[in-house]
Design an enzyme around this catalytic site. Structure first.
Site, PDB file in Angstrom:
ATOM      1  N   GLY A   1      -2.676 -42.956   4.917  1.00 52.78           N
ATOM      2  CA  GLY A   1      -2.535 -43.439   3.582  1.00 52.78           C
ATOM      3  C   GLY A   1      -3.499 -42.867   2.548  1.00 52.78           C
ATOM      4  O   GLY A   1      -4.097 -41.709   2.808  1.00 52.78           O
ATOM      5  N   CYS A   2      -3.919 -43.777   1.376  1.00 54.52           N
ATOM      6  CA  CYS A   2      -4.697 -43.435   0.517  1.00 54.52           C
ATOM      7  C   CYS A   2      -6.127 -43.106   1.056  1.00 54.52           C
ATOM      8  O   CYS A   2      -6.909 -42.449   0.587  1.00 54.52           O
ATOM      9  CB  CYS A   2      -4.948 -44.443  -0.284  1.00 54.52           C
ATOM     10  SG  CYS A   2      -3.385 -44.580  -1.332  1.00 54.52           S
ATOM     11  N   ALA A   3      -6.306 -43.554   2.138  1.00 47.61           N
ATOM     12  CA  ALA A   3      -7.890 -43.741   2.885  1.00 47.61           C
ATOM     13  C   ALA A   3      -8.161 -42.070   3.500  1.00 47.61           C
ATOM     14  O   ALA A   3      -9.045 -41.787   3.977  1.00 47.61           O
ATOM     15  CB  ALA A   3      -8.320 -44.610   3.986  1.00 47.61           C
ATOM     16  N   ALA A   4      -7.134 -41.269   3.545  1.00 54.01           N
ATOM     17  CA  ALA A   4      -7.121 -40.112   4.272  1.00 54.01           C
ATOM     18  C   ALA A   4      -7.681 -39.060   3.563  1.00 54.01           C
ATOM     19  O   ALA A   4      -8.345 -38.108   4.122  1.00 54.01           O
ATOM     20  CB  ALA A   4      -5.549 -39.630   4.706  1.00 54.01           C
TER      21      ALA A   4
END
Length: 350
Positions: A137-140
């Site tokens: 998700g956004c952590a990628a």
């Protein structure tokens, strides 16, 4: 030592404003018992504009998961190459000099990955390694930076290309009317970003240390429910408070490097929402101005998932960068709850 060069960023041409979003919520969910709360939450995001790959009328329609995923692949092939070319130019490299492509996206699915198509169509070597990351998700965005750093450390002199492609609007689900879903409808936007990490030379952030941290017992706080209609985004009401357990992980990474996380020269972090940035400033004892680039991304583009960190960094470059050897922190936050963190110094000398 690996250097993260200037990112290239592109957003689609169709725009939806905060006012448009609020009016759509009022008209489509007029009888919702918590409509007032949803409207307040959307207003509090601070998102003024977002960019979409389709006009809003087509975005609100749901032609089915198959058609949406077909559109994801077509739009990725249409929009990613120009961003990759600019990133290569900014990194002063040719496609043939890239040793690994790290492709991150959580809003569509392709197999083989877009990396294979890029190699076949843009002049990359057939020996280029491929590392697609689809489930962070956004952590990628932070994970891609860290995996590029790891690769360049393992293979001194090698070069990595990071690509983040997020079309969040293709995950809109008209039947999802929970508060978390309504908030998401006013928060997420579409965008594409790319950046080179050079094993030697380059101008940007000289990466020195990275780390990951997962908050125990939070894996269902941000999630996808995968159904026949596609990806249904699940957002727990506890997510905005995640900086309290994550801030110590950021401090610990810095302390392990002999730095103080409260006293760095620049901060490039994922802007999931305004409270994330407010709380991070509180728990790290950092002034709000430190997160101005992340706030600008949120205000102008919304949450563009894994591409946020690269866009915030692009804004630091546009500002003129930081003084030579300035110390900084980069971080992406996402499902898990996971933090992907990096430390580095600004390098003005290739």
């Amino acid at each position: 030592m690996a250097t993260l060069c200037r990112p290239a960023v592109s957003v689609p041409e169709y725009v939806i404003t905060m006012e448009d979003t609020l009016e759509l919520a009022r008209s489509r969910h007029a009888g919702h018992p918590q409509l007032g709360l949803a409207l307040r939450l959307i207003e509090n995001t601070g998102v003024r504009t977002r960019h979409l790959v389709q006009p809003i009328g087509e975005t609100l329609a749901h032609p089915g998961f198959e058609e949406r995923n077909r559109l994801y692949a077509a739009e990725a092939k249409a929009r990613v190459p120009q961003v990759v070319r600019r990133a290569l130019e900014d990194g002063e490299l040719r496609a043939a000099e890239i040793d690994v492509i790290i492709y991150v996206s959580c809003t569509g699915f392709m197999m083989p990955s877009l990396t294979a198509w890029l190699i076949n169509t843009m002049g990359f070597s057939s020996h280029t390694r491929q590392l697609p990351i689809a489930q962070l998700g956004c952590a990628a965005g932070g994970a891609a930076i860290n995996r590029a750093h790891d690769f360049c450390t393992a293979y001194p002199g090698a070069n990595a290309l990071i690509v983040a492609c997020e079309f969040c609007s293709l995950c809109y689900q008209p039947t999802d009317i929970g508060i978390g879903s309504l908030l998401s409808n006013g928060l997420f936007g579409d965008g594409v970003a790319a950046a080179v990490v050079r094993g030697t030379g380059g101008h940007g952030i000289r990466l020195e240390r990275n780390g990951s941290y997962l908050v125990p017992g939070t894996e269902d706080w941000i999630a996808y429910d995968v159904r026949s209609t596609g990806f249904h985004f699940l957002l727990d009401k506890r997510v905005p408070g995640t900086m309290e357990p994550l801030a110590p992980a950021l401090r610990s990474l810095a302390e392990g490097h002999g730095w103080d996380a409260t006293d760095l020269d620049f901060y490039i972090v994922h802007a999931g929402g305004p409270r994330i940035l407010d709380d991070l400033g509180t728990f790290l004892h950092v002034k709000p101005e430190a997160f101005r680039h992340s706030r600008a991304t949120l205000t102008e583009y919304g949450n563009i998932a894994s591409a946020v960190v690269l866009d915030a960094l692009r804004r630091l470059f546009d500002e003129g960068g930081a003084p030579d050897q300035a110390r900084g922190l980069l971080a992406g936050f996402g499902p898990g709850i996971t933090a992907e963190m990096a430390l580095g110094r600004w390098s003005r000398t290739p």
